[in-house]
Design a protein around this motif. Sequence first.
Motif, PDB file in Angstrom:
ATOM      1  N   THR A  66       0.830  -1.193   0.000  1.00  0.00           N
ATOM      2  CA  THR A  66       0.000   0.000   0.000  1.00  0.00           C
ATOM      3  C   THR A  66       0.868   1.247   0.000  1.00  0.00           C
ATOM      4  OG1 THR A  66      -1.771   1.204   1.180  1.00  0.00           O
ATOM      5  CG2 THR A  66      -0.218  -0.046   2.531  1.00  0.00           C
ATOM      6  N   ALA A  67       0.518   2.218  -0.833  1.00  0.00           N
ATOM      7  CA  ALA A  67       1.318   3.431  -0.990  1.00  0.00           C
ATOM      8  C   ALA A  67       0.548   4.652  -0.504  1.00  0.00           C
ATOM      9  CB  ALA A  67       1.705   3.624  -2.455  1.00  0.00           C
ATOM     10  N   ASP A  68       1.230   5.483   0.261  1.00  0.00           N
ATOM     11  CA  ASP A  68       0.664   6.733   0.753  1.00  0.00           C
ATOM     12  C   ASP A  68       1.737   7.807   0.768  1.00  0.00           C
ATOM     13  OD1 ASP A  68      -2.180   6.659   1.489  1.00  0.00           O
ATOM     14  OD2 ASP A  68      -1.589   5.039   2.832  1.00  0.00           O
ATOM     15  N   LEU A  69       1.289   9.052   0.758  1.00  0.00           N
ATOM     16  CA  LEU A  69       2.235  10.150   0.842  1.00  0.00           C
ATOM     17  C   LEU A  69       2.879  10.211   2.222  1.00  0.00           C
ATOM     18  CD1 LEU A  69       0.399  10.902  -1.628  1.00  0.00           C
ATOM     19  CD2 LEU A  69       0.851  13.287  -1.060  1.00  0.00           C
ATOM     20  N   ALA A  70       2.097   9.851   3.254  1.00  0.00           N
ATOM     21  CA  ALA A  70       2.598   9.872   4.620  1.00  0.00           C
ATOM     22  C   ALA A  70       1.732   8.963   5.483  1.00  0.00           C
ATOM     23  CB  ALA A  70       2.579  11.298   5.172  1.00  0.00           C
ATOM     24  N   THR A  71       2.241   8.574   6.624  1.00  0.00           N
ATOM     25  CA  THR A  71       1.632   7.692   7.626  1.00  0.00           C
ATOM     26  C   THR A  71       1.602   6.240   7.162  1.00  0.00           C
ATOM     27  OG1 THR A  71      -0.764   7.565   7.122  1.00  0.00           O
ATOM     28  CG2 THR A  71       0.048   9.577   8.195  1.00  0.00           C
ATOM     29  N   GLU A  72       1.604   5.341   8.134  1.00  0.00           N
ATOM     30  CA  GLU A  72       1.517   3.911   7.876  1.00  0.00           C
ATOM     31  C   GLU A  72       0.144   3.365   8.274  1.00  0.00           C
ATOM     32  OE1 GLU A  72       4.764   1.976   9.770  1.00  0.00           O
ATOM     33  OE2 GLU A  72       6.274   3.018   8.586  1.00  0.00           O
ATOM     34  N   GLU A 119      -2.268  -1.234  -3.506  1.00  0.00           N
ATOM     35  CA  GLU A 119      -3.153  -0.099  -3.245  1.00  0.00           C
ATOM     36  C   GLU A 119      -2.383   1.166  -3.598  1.00  0.00           C
ATOM     37  OE1 GLU A 119      -6.067   1.692   0.245  1.00  0.00           O
ATOM     38  OE2 GLU A 119      -4.379   0.417   0.808  1.00  0.00           O
ATOM     39  N   ASN A 120      -2.675   1.711  -4.774  1.00  0.00           N
ATOM     40  CA  ASN A 120      -1.946   2.863  -5.278  1.00  0.00           C
ATOM     41  C   ASN A 120      -2.263   4.109  -4.450  1.00  0.00           C
ATOM     42  OD1 ASN A 120      -0.374   4.406  -7.190  1.00  0.00           O
ATOM     43  ND2 ASN A 120      -0.973   2.922  -8.755  1.00  0.00           N
ATOM     44  N   VAL A 121      -1.469   5.145  -4.643  1.00  0.00           N
ATOM     45  CA  VAL A 121      -1.716   6.422  -3.972  1.00  0.00           C
ATOM     46  C   VAL A 121      -3.114   6.915  -4.334  1.00  0.00           C
ATOM     47  CG1 VAL A 121      -0.923   8.802  -3.718  1.00  0.00           C
ATOM     48  CG2 VAL A 121       0.737   6.962  -4.089  1.00  0.00           C
ATOM     49  N   GLY A 122      -3.827   7.456  -3.352  1.00  0.00           N
ATOM     50  CA  GLY A 122      -5.173   7.957  -3.596  1.00  0.00           C
ATOM     51  C   GLY A 122      -5.161   9.136  -4.545  1.00  0.00           C
TER      52      GLY A 122
END
Length: 277
Positions: A66-72, A119-122
């Motif tokens: 899962t990819a996000d700009l920040a936070t786990e 899970e790509n970046v939103g």
Amino acid sequence: MCRVVDLQQAVLAKNDAAAEALRAALTARGTAVVNLLSSPGSGKTALLERELTLARERGLSVAALTADLATENDATRLARSGVPVRQVLTDGLCHLEAAMLGRYLDGWLPEDARLLFVENVGNLVCPASYDLGETLRVVLASVTEGEDKPLKYPTAFGLAQLVVVTKTDIARAVDFDEAAFRENVQRVNPGVEVVLTSARADDGVGALLDRALAVAQGAAPHRPVMARPEHGHGHTHEQAHSHGEGHAHDHSHEHPHDHGHGDHHGRPHDHDMAQTR
């Protein structure tokens, strides 16, 4: 202006080559990749957690990145399913690319994994232009986002091989017009299947897993009319980045993180973040 277009095309061509190589390598080892794209807040993490839990209950070997700009936060939630999960922090980058994905999987992805959910970046703009070497591309939209979403984001929905509607338990409350949404999807992507789901009400849970398994077992995925002849997962360069957002960046700064269930082979990171097991 021509130089900008040439740069965008060069970046995308390089990504396409990396995607083809990654697709071939994963196919050879028997792993199918499911690329999940959506706007932020669509409910894809909640649905994916349910799908991963179901896969584990069925005894299927699956994993998730899962990819996000920040936070786990999303990786922590997905890890509750009991399957191997890895978090990628992009430090502000709005999408994943094939070479990046390959680096994160190297030495981490279980050898027997039949499915890898990414899970790509939103974001429904930048990620839509990048082939990740996926076997199945899925675009999700919640009932709260409006029936015209496919028309506003024609590249994302136009390249989808499966469209999933989420949060249907509140469809009546937000006056969601299912027929209009389906019609708009078909306008940009004729013939693509639309699946209705609600992670909270447990409606339609398992449909995503079933479609992914079918493709992994050799079923031909839907072929979007926007896709190029070579492999059916990419984009035309005229369509990709028509929004004018080129991304010729050095992506060496992203940080993968593990959430249990396997050895940690990623690079160390400089983010002090709690990891709930």
